[in-house]
Design an enzyme around this catalytic site. Structure first.
Site, PDB file in Angstrom:
ATOM      1  N   LYS A  44       0.841  -1.202   0.000  1.00 17.73           N
ATOM      2  CA  LYS A  44       0.000   0.000   0.000  1.00 17.73           C
ATOM      3  C   LYS A  44       0.879   1.256   0.000  1.00 17.73           C
ATOM      4  O   LYS A  44       0.590   2.229  -0.702  1.00 17.73           O
ATOM      5  CB  LYS A  44      -0.942  -0.015   1.217  1.00 17.73           C
TER       6      LYS A  44
ATOM      7  N   GLN B  66      -4.509  -1.483   9.547  1.00 16.12           N
ATOM      8  CA  GLN B  66      -4.528  -2.812   8.925  1.00 16.12           C
ATOM      9  C   GLN B  66      -5.177  -3.824   9.858  1.00 16.12           C
ATOM     10  O   GLN B  66      -4.868  -3.890  11.048  1.00 16.12           O
ATOM     11  CB  GLN B  66      -3.080  -3.229   8.579  1.00 16.12           C
TER      12      GLN B  66
ATOM     13  N   ASP C   4     -10.703   3.249   4.265  1.00 15.28           N
ATOM     14  CA  ASP C   4     -11.012   1.827   4.191  1.00 15.28           C
ATOM     15  C   ASP C   4     -12.526   1.578   4.173  1.00 15.28           C
ATOM     16  O   ASP C   4     -12.982   0.473   3.867  1.00 15.28           O
ATOM     17  CB  ASP C   4     -10.440   1.104   5.423  1.00 15.28           C
TER      18      ASP C   4
HETATM   19  N1  GUN Z   1      -7.269  -6.734   5.983  1.00  9.41           N
HETATM   20  C1  GUN Z   1      -7.703  -7.434   4.904  1.00  9.41           C
HETATM   21  N2  GUN Z   1      -8.183  -6.588   3.971  1.00  9.41           N
HETATM   22  C2  GUN Z   1      -8.035  -5.351   4.466  1.00  9.41           C
HETATM   23  C3  GUN Z   1      -8.348  -4.059   3.949  1.00  9.41           C
HETATM   24  O1  GUN Z   1      -8.872  -3.874   2.851  1.00  9.41           O
HETATM   25  N3  GUN Z   1      -8.033  -3.025   4.763  1.00  9.41           N
HETATM   26  C4  GUN Z   1      -7.474  -3.205   5.985  1.00  9.41           C
HETATM   27  N4  GUN Z   1      -7.223  -2.135   6.719  1.00  9.41           N
HETATM   28  N5  GUN Z   1      -7.194  -4.372   6.491  1.00  9.41           N
HETATM   29  C5  GUN Z   1      -7.472  -5.443   5.733  1.00  9.41           C
END
Ligand code: GUN
Length: 294
Positions: free
Chosen positions: A54, A98, A121
């Site tokens: 990311k 995350q 998110d």
């Molecule tokens: N864990 C699995 N997918 C995601 C996501 O799209 N965003 C975040 N923050 N954590 C995740």
């Protein structure tokens, strides 16, 4: 192979190129640089990889990215204090915590603490609530579900009126993608571990989204001929012939299903790259809103 491939890698690259141009223009015309903060708690290797990707992709499109890593034994107050600090930081437009968080932390309280304007998110309960309600608009849709819709749209497939079946009811994918498909006027069935006769239900689908995390679960006889099959699974299975000892497979048995489906996403290279592309898009949207440009 009868199915046509939905190339998520190529579509994500296209979106990244569009965003690169948009970010450059934002900086040039308005002096705005979108900022994304990532928060990783603990040392889960998969989460470390996702966060690194990311940050890398953010930098590629010109988004200012700042990474915060807290130890696996960080307290609830420490995580929430960091979120509050980032809420107040005008150079940060998007905050990504995350998931999953270590078990001792209250995920709901952490997500609640994120300012909804910075919730790139789309996991804040207000944003999820708006996503679920008729006539309301979430500020951000969760990235993987939004990426799935974008894949379908950019492939030129109509959603309205179609029978969509979603395998899985997770907060991150199954539930929100169902809400997005509903908003687009599909007829939705959500399947889960208690659903009776799964293959009979999935065979009704014009659009089948598999998001259960079970390697190769969806077989050819689960799929209606010509259906659009979107595979969200990223599962590691042992493979001694590979240098790293495993390979990645989806929730769909690609080799079988590609002979029946009309369209199919590969793993890797399908939904995966779209998640990050949509995160970058949400971050740019957040920055434009903060600057009064939307
Ligand atoms: N864990 C699995 N997918 C995601 C996501 O799209 N965003 C975040 N923050 N954590 C995740």
């Amino acid at each position: 192979m009868t199915a046509k491939l939905i190339d998520g890698k190529a579509i994500a690259k296209e979106i990244q190129e569009e965003l690169t141009r948009e970010v450059a223009e934002l900086k040039e015309k308005h002096g705005v640089v979108p900022g994304l903060a990532t928060v990783l708690v603990g040392d889960n290797p998969a989460s470390q990889t996702y966060v690194r990707m990311k940050q890398k992709r953010s930098a590629e499109v010109g988004i200012h990215s700042v990474g915060y890593t807290l130890p696996g034994d960080a307290t609830q107050e420490e995580v929430e204090a960091l979120v509050r600090k980032l809420n107040a930081d005008p150079t940060i437009h998007g905050i990504l915590v995350q998931l999953p968080l270590p078990k001792h932390l209250n995920e709901e309280a952490v997500l609640n603490a994120i300012s909804i304007e910075k919730d790139v998110d789309g996991f804040h309960p207000i944003n999820i609530g708006r996503l679920a309600m008729k006539g309301r608009q979430a500020l951000f849709a969760p990235c993987t579900p939004a990426g799935i819709i974008e894949l379908i749209d950019r492939t030129g497939i109509a959603i309205e009126g179609k029978e969509a079946v979603v395998l899985g009811r997770s907060n991150i994918v199954g539930l929100p993608v169902s809400m997005l498909l509903l908003k687009r006027n599909a007829t939705i069935t959500i399947c889960h571990s208690r659903t009776h006769d799964l293959p009979a239900v999935t065979r009704r689908a014009d659009i089948l989204v598999a998001a259960v995390g079970r390697p190769l679960m969806v077989k050819a006889d689960w799929v209606k001929p010509g259906a659009v099959v979107i595979d969200v699974g990223i599962n590691r299975v042992d493979d001694p012939s590979r240098k790293r000892g495993y390979r990645l497979v989806g929730d769909v048995d690609f080799e079988e299903v590609k002979e029946v489906a009309g369209w199919i996403t590969p793993v890797p290279g399908g939904v995966g790259p779209m998640t990050i592309a949509m995160l970058l898009k949400n971050t740019v949207t957040a920055a434009k809103r903060a600057a009064g440009l939307l």
